[in-house]
Design an enzyme around this catalytic site. Structure first.
Site, PDB file in Angstrom:
ATOM      1  N   GLY A 130       0.558   0.244  11.369  1.00  0.00           N
ATOM      2  CA  GLY A 130      -0.113   0.508  10.094  1.00  0.00           C
ATOM      3  C   GLY A 130      -0.896   1.807  10.164  1.00  0.00           C
ATOM      4  N   GLY A 131      -2.184   1.697  10.474  1.00  0.00           N
ATOM      5  CA  GLY A 131      -3.087   2.848  10.436  1.00  0.00           C
ATOM      6  C   GLY A 131      -2.565   4.080  11.159  1.00  0.00           C
ATOM      7  N   GLY A 140      -5.327  -3.861  11.937  1.00  0.00           N
ATOM      8  CA  GLY A 140      -6.370  -2.996  11.387  1.00  0.00           C
ATOM      9  C   GLY A 140      -7.745  -3.190  11.998  1.00  0.00           C
ATOM     10  CD  GLU A 163       2.547  -6.541  11.692  1.00  0.00           C
ATOM     11  OE1 GLU A 163       2.321  -5.379  12.048  1.00  0.00           O
ATOM     12  OE2 GLU A 163       2.524  -6.916  10.508  1.00  0.00           O
ATOM     13  CG  HIS A 176       2.398  -7.039   6.214  1.00  0.00           C
ATOM     14  ND1 HIS A 176       1.055  -7.230   6.030  1.00  0.00           N
ATOM     15  CD2 HIS A 176       2.534  -6.175   7.242  1.00  0.00           C
ATOM     16  CE1 HIS A 176       0.397  -6.497   6.928  1.00  0.00           C
ATOM     17  NE2 HIS A 176       1.276  -5.849   7.672  1.00  0.00           N
ATOM     18  CD  GLU A 223      -2.320  -5.714   5.295  1.00  0.00           C
ATOM     19  OE1 GLU A 223      -1.664  -4.867   4.676  1.00  0.00           O
ATOM     20  OE2 GLU A 223      -2.846  -5.501   6.409  1.00  0.00           O
ATOM     21  CG  ASN A 269       3.069  -1.519   6.368  1.00  0.00           C
ATOM     22  OD1 ASN A 269       3.124  -1.003   5.253  1.00  0.00           O
ATOM     23  ND2 ASN A 269       2.543  -2.721   6.581  1.00  0.00           N
ATOM     24  CD1 TRP A 270       3.549   5.277   6.257  1.00  0.00           C
ATOM     25  CD2 TRP A 270       3.718   6.432   4.354  1.00  0.00           C
ATOM     26  NE1 TRP A 270       4.210   6.441   6.531  1.00  0.00           N
ATOM     27  CE2 TRP A 270       4.336   7.169   5.380  1.00  0.00           C
ATOM     28  CE3 TRP A 270       3.713   6.961   3.061  1.00  0.00           C
ATOM     29  CZ2 TRP A 270       4.924   8.426   5.156  1.00  0.00           C
ATOM     30  CZ3 TRP A 270       4.309   8.197   2.838  1.00  0.00           C
ATOM     31  CH2 TRP A 270       4.904   8.922   3.880  1.00  0.00           C
ATOM     32  CE  LYS A 271      -0.939  -2.323   7.123  1.00  0.00           C
ATOM     33  NZ  LYS A 271      -1.929  -3.129   7.816  1.00  0.00           N
ATOM     34  CB  SER A 319      -4.849  -2.569  16.779  1.00  0.00           C
ATOM     35  OG  SER A 319      -5.647  -3.050  15.711  1.00  0.00           O
TER      36      SER A 319
HETATM   37  P1  PGA Z   1      -2.340  -1.707  12.029  1.00  0.00           P
HETATM   38  O1  PGA Z   1      -1.391  -2.505  10.992  1.00  0.00           O
HETATM   39  O2  PGA Z   1      -1.435  -0.919  12.930  1.00  0.00           O
HETATM   40  O3  PGA Z   1      -3.197  -0.830  11.160  1.00  0.00           O
HETATM   41  O4  PGA Z   1      -3.121  -2.731  12.779  1.00  0.00           O
HETATM   42  C1  PGA Z   1      -0.196  -3.109  11.416  1.00  0.00           C
HETATM   43  C2  PGA Z   1       0.516  -3.733  10.256  1.00  0.00           C
HETATM   44  O5  PGA Z   1      -0.134  -4.325   9.387  1.00  0.00           O
HETATM   45  O6  PGA Z   1       1.755  -3.675  10.159  1.00  0.00           O
END
Ligand code: PGA
Length: 255
Positions: A235-236, A175, A169, A99, A101, A12-14, A214
């Site tokens: 994500g990251g 993150g 998650e 998600h 967010e 997930n590049w966000k 993470s």
């Molecule tokens: P993260 O994000 O790997 O940066 O913790 C995961 C996500 O939000 O899907």
């Protein structure tokens, strides 16, 4: 892992990436060799403005792509939103819904998430339905109650192993570099599996349940080996080809 389920590692590049991301995508395509393709599926979710380009960069490869959100309607006066059909039109085959967010920043309710998943299915997309508890909910021992409520409310009737992927998650792990104890991940995933089987029978037994929060190359081996963890939502660490491939590598020699 679940022996009869092929896992998927999804990035997930966000709100990251640009037209310069082609070189990174090329690295992914090059590193995702036949052995890995046999062991684990790979998917990326760029920002929707990059989806058509990303799909063209991936054409001819075995890597899938999709969008990070869709609207519950297929068209209309919804400034800034995108419809599931548009994701298909851009070359996507999947979409993230719910998600954390989106749930937090855009106040999305379980009902809205379910409506988006239904819209995704209408367009033939696989919906990656995200759930997870807040830190305060974890601390007050409410994790499993929250997961039950989110599963009941966000996963529509008609979910199958083909049209739905569940992503667990813990919000406090996203993150932050914090990861739950392996035993906590195992407990949450076993609980999710039980709920899915009770509601969907065999479809629930074969639906993929991803862990997210993470995930890095250094912890992927341990996390991906946990019962009922059928891949990762990343994500990251999905923003660098080396890291994302490093997570997939956890599967190279797994049986
Ligand atoms: P993260 O994000 O790997 O940066 O913790 C995961 C996500 O939000 O899907």
């Amino acid at each position: 892992m679940t022996p009869e389920i092929k896992p998927v590692v999804a990035g997930n590049w966000k709100m990251n990436g640009s037209s310069n991301s082609q070189s990174m995508v090329r690295e992914l395509v090059a590193g995702y060799d036949q052995k890995l393709q046999g062991q684990v599926d790979m998917a990326i979710f760029p920002p929707s403005i990059l989806l058509a380009q990303t799909a063209s960069w991936l054409s001819g490869s075995k890597i899938s792509c999709g969008a990070q959100d869709c609207h519950a309607n297929q068209s209309g006066a919804h400034t800034g939103d995108i419809a599931a059909d548009m994701i298909v039109d851009a070359g996507g085959t999947m979409v993230l819904v719910g998600h954390s967010e989106r749930r937090v920043d855009h106040n999305e309710s379980n009902d809205e998430v379910a409506a988006k998943a239904r819209a995704a299915w209408q367009s033939g997309l696989t919906a990656f339905i995200c759930i997870g508890e807040l830190e305060a909910e974890r601390r007050s021992g409410k994790t499993l109650d929250v997961l039950a409520e989110q599963l009941a409310g966000s996963v529509p009737d008609g979910a199958t192993a083909a049209n739905a992927v569940i992503a667990y998650e813990p919000v406090w792990a996203i993150g932050t570099g914090l990861v739950p104890e392996a035993s906590d991940v195992e407990e949450a995933h076993a609980f999710i599996r039980k709920q899915l089987v009770e509601r969907f029978g065999n479809a629930g037994a074969t639906m993929r349940i991803l862990y997210g929060g993470s995930v890095k190359p250094g912890n992927a081996g341990e996390l991906m080996a946990i019962n009922n963890v059928d891949g990762a939502l990343v994500g990251g660490a999905s923003l660098k080809a080396e890291d994302f491939l490093g997570i997939c590598e956890a599967y190279r020699n797994m049986t």
